[in-house]
Scaffold this motif. Sequence first.
Motif, short mmCIF file in Angstrom:
data_model
loop_
_atom_site.label_atom_id
_atom_site.label_comp_id
_atom_site.label_asym_id
_atom_site.label_seq_id
_atom_site.Cartn_x
_atom_site.Cartn_y
_atom_site.Cartn_z
N ARG A 15 -13.19 40.75 69.60
CA ARG A 15 -14.35 41.58 69.27
C ARG A 15 -15.47 41.38 70.30
NH1 ARG A 15 -14.92 44.04 64.26
NH2 ARG A 15 -13.23 43.65 62.78
N LEU A 16 -15.69 40.15 70.71
CA LEU A 16 -16.76 39.88 71.68
C LEU A 16 -16.41 40.42 73.06
CD1 LEU A 16 -17.64 36.20 70.67
CD2 LEU A 16 -19.06 38.23 70.33
N ARG A 17 -15.15 40.31 73.45
CA ARG A 17 -14.75 40.70 74.80
C ARG A 17 -14.58 42.20 74.94
NH1 ARG A 17 -9.80 37.35 76.66
NH2 ARG A 17 -11.45 35.77 76.72
N TYR A 18 -14.00 42.85 73.94
CA TYR A 18 -13.66 44.26 74.06
C TYR A 18 -14.47 45.16 73.13
CZ TYR A 18 -9.64 42.21 76.42
OH TYR A 18 -8.84 41.48 77.26
N GLY A 19 -15.26 44.57 72.23
CA GLY A 19 -16.07 45.36 71.34
C GLY A 19 -15.29 46.14 70.31
N GLU A 20 -14.09 45.66 69.94
CA GLU A 20 -13.27 46.34 68.95
C GLU A 20 -12.40 45.31 68.23
OE1 GLU A 20 -11.00 49.10 71.24
OE2 GLU A 20 -9.54 47.61 71.87
N PRO A 21 -11.96 45.63 67.01
CA PRO A 21 -11.11 44.68 66.28
C PRO A 21 -9.74 44.55 66.93
CG PRO A 21 -11.29 46.75 65.08
CD PRO A 21 -12.27 46.84 66.21
N ILE A 22 -9.16 43.39 66.82
CA ILE A 22 -7.84 43.13 67.37
C ILE A 22 -6.79 43.84 66.55
CG2 ILE A 22 -7.38 41.06 65.99
CD1 ILE A 22 -6.20 39.80 68.53
N THR A 23 -5.71 44.28 67.17
CA THR A 23 -4.63 44.90 66.42
C THR A 23 -3.79 43.83 65.74
OG1 THR A 23 -3.01 44.88 68.24
CG2 THR A 23 -4.54 46.76 68.13
N VAL A 24 -3.10 44.23 64.68
CA VAL A 24 -2.27 43.28 63.93
C VAL A 24 -1.16 42.74 64.82
CG1 VAL A 24 -0.85 42.95 61.87
CG2 VAL A 24 -2.76 44.56 61.82
N GLU A 25 -0.55 43.61 65.60
CA GLU A 25 0.55 43.17 66.47
C GLU A 25 0.07 42.19 67.52
OE1 GLU A 25 4.08 45.10 69.29
OE2 GLU A 25 2.50 46.37 68.47
N THR A 26 -1.07 42.46 68.12
CA THR A 26 -1.60 41.56 69.14
C THR A 26 -1.90 40.19 68.56
OG1 THR A 26 -2.55 43.40 70.40
CG2 THR A 26 -3.45 41.21 70.81
N ALA A 46 -0.55 38.78 65.87
CA ALA A 46 0.70 38.11 65.53
C ALA A 46 1.37 37.53 66.78
CB ALA A 46 1.64 39.07 64.82
N LYS A 47 1.38 38.28 67.86
CA LYS A 47 2.03 37.81 69.09
C LYS A 47 1.22 36.70 69.76
CE LYS A 47 4.75 41.95 70.04
NZ LYS A 47 5.04 43.05 70.97
N THR A 48 -0.08 36.73 69.62
CA THR A 48 -0.90 35.64 70.16
C THR A 48 -0.61 34.33 69.43
OG1 THR A 48 -2.68 37.16 70.79
CG2 THR A 48 -3.26 34.84 70.57
N VAL A 49 -0.50 34.41 68.10
CA VAL A 49 -0.18 33.21 67.32
C VAL A 49 1.21 32.69 67.67
CG1 VAL A 49 0.22 32.32 64.99
CG2 VAL A 49 -1.74 33.82 65.44
N THR A 50 2.18 33.57 67.78
CA THR A 50 3.54 33.12 68.09
C THR A 50 3.64 32.59 69.51
OG1 THR A 50 4.13 35.44 68.57
CG2 THR A 50 4.72 34.57 66.41
N GLY A 85 -1.90 43.66 58.00
CA GLY A 85 -3.18 44.34 58.13
C GLY A 85 -3.01 45.80 58.47
N VAL A 86 -4.13 46.45 58.75
CA VAL A 86 -4.14 47.88 59.06
C VAL A 86 -4.92 48.09 60.35
CG1 VAL A 86 -4.81 50.18 58.30
CG2 VAL A 86 -4.00 48.50 56.62
N THR A 87 -4.33 48.82 61.29
CA THR A 87 -5.00 49.16 62.54
C THR A 87 -4.92 50.67 62.77
OG1 THR A 87 -4.40 47.02 63.51
CG2 THR A 87 -5.08 48.76 65.03
N ASN A 88 -6.08 51.32 62.86
CA ASN A 88 -6.13 52.77 63.08
C ASN A 88 -5.30 53.54 62.04
OD1 ASN A 88 -7.73 52.43 65.42
ND2 ASN A 88 -5.90 52.08 66.66
N PRO A 116 7.87 36.69 66.82
CA PRO A 116 7.28 37.61 65.85
C PRO A 116 8.28 38.67 65.41
CG PRO A 116 6.62 38.24 68.07
CD PRO A 116 7.55 37.06 68.22
N TYR A 117 8.48 38.78 64.10
CA TYR A 117 9.34 39.82 63.54
C TYR A 117 8.49 40.76 62.72
CZ TYR A 117 13.06 36.36 64.49
OH TYR A 117 13.89 35.44 65.07
N GLU A 118 8.74 42.07 62.83
CA GLU A 118 8.03 43.03 61.99
C GLU A 118 8.92 43.43 60.82
OE1 GLU A 118 5.16 46.96 62.22
OE2 GLU A 118 6.40 46.45 63.94
N TRP A 119 8.31 43.49 59.63
CA TRP A 119 9.04 43.75 58.40
C TRP A 119 8.38 44.87 57.59
CZ3 TRP A 119 13.26 40.63 56.66
CH2 TRP A 119 13.53 39.50 57.45
N GLN A 120 9.19 45.45 56.70
CA GLN A 120 8.64 46.31 55.66
C GLN A 120 8.24 45.47 54.45
OE1 GLN A 120 12.17 48.86 55.49
NE2 GLN A 120 10.92 50.59 56.18
#
Length: 258
Positions: free
Chosen positions: A101-112, A114-118, A141-144, A158-162
């Motif tokens: 948020r500080l660097r780009y002025g926008e909320p982080i995406t859920v995928e980003t 998750a991949k940063t943590v992994t 979470g929800v992005t856009n 990181p695995y994406e699930w339903q």
Amino acid sequence: MQGQQQQAYDRGITIFSPDGRLYQVEYAREAVKRGSPSVGVRTPEGVVLAADKRRRSEMIEPDSVEKLHKADGHIGIASAGHVADARKLIDVARREAQTNRLRYGEPITVETLAKTVTDFVQQYTQYGGARPFGVSLIVGGVTNGRPRLFECDPSGTPYEWQALSVGANRSEIRDHLEAEYEEEMTLEDGVDLALSALTVVDDEEMTPEGVDLATIDVETEEYVQLPDEEIEAHLAERDLLAEDEPEDDEDAEEGSEE
């Protein structure tokens, strides 16, 4: 001689066994299985996170048992495994969300996120002198306007699930989710499925204090953790509400796991 070689593969985090296995990562996954289950469900209307946080003793303050965490305004994280490891990774996720948020002025995406943590988790499977994290996370979470749901496991993948579960009885809960999940579920249906999944193995009724429940709606894109009164209403509506307080479980899990 063969036993000595086996011990080397067993103890060395950076050493592959002849059949391509990293034993310490597998042991970390076993630690996750000892934690109480958490469940995530993705629907077109949003994401549901639920967790079993039943106490080992009535002397434990309910608020001190944390299974769901707000990583950012639009992202929640559920955990299963070692509490200390989970807290460390939650701090990493929150710090990354704030930095974005500080660097780009926008909320982080859920995928980003998750991949940063992994990526952070994976470092502890590649270098000596440290052990893997004995915890799995569900990042939802929800992005856009798009709901997303990821698993972060001790291998750093990181695995994406339903819909998914982490922690104890994962296979049985996953079978229940696969049988009951529908792609066009409402958010209320997702809450129903998540709560029923937590009781699929022991079939015990639950109390509001023993459940954490949160939703992220696509309309508001806000993480909302439900209070005990609303959880009680959901449990009662689905005939999952315990009439009496459960007795202390003498065979409960170790205090270092959740």
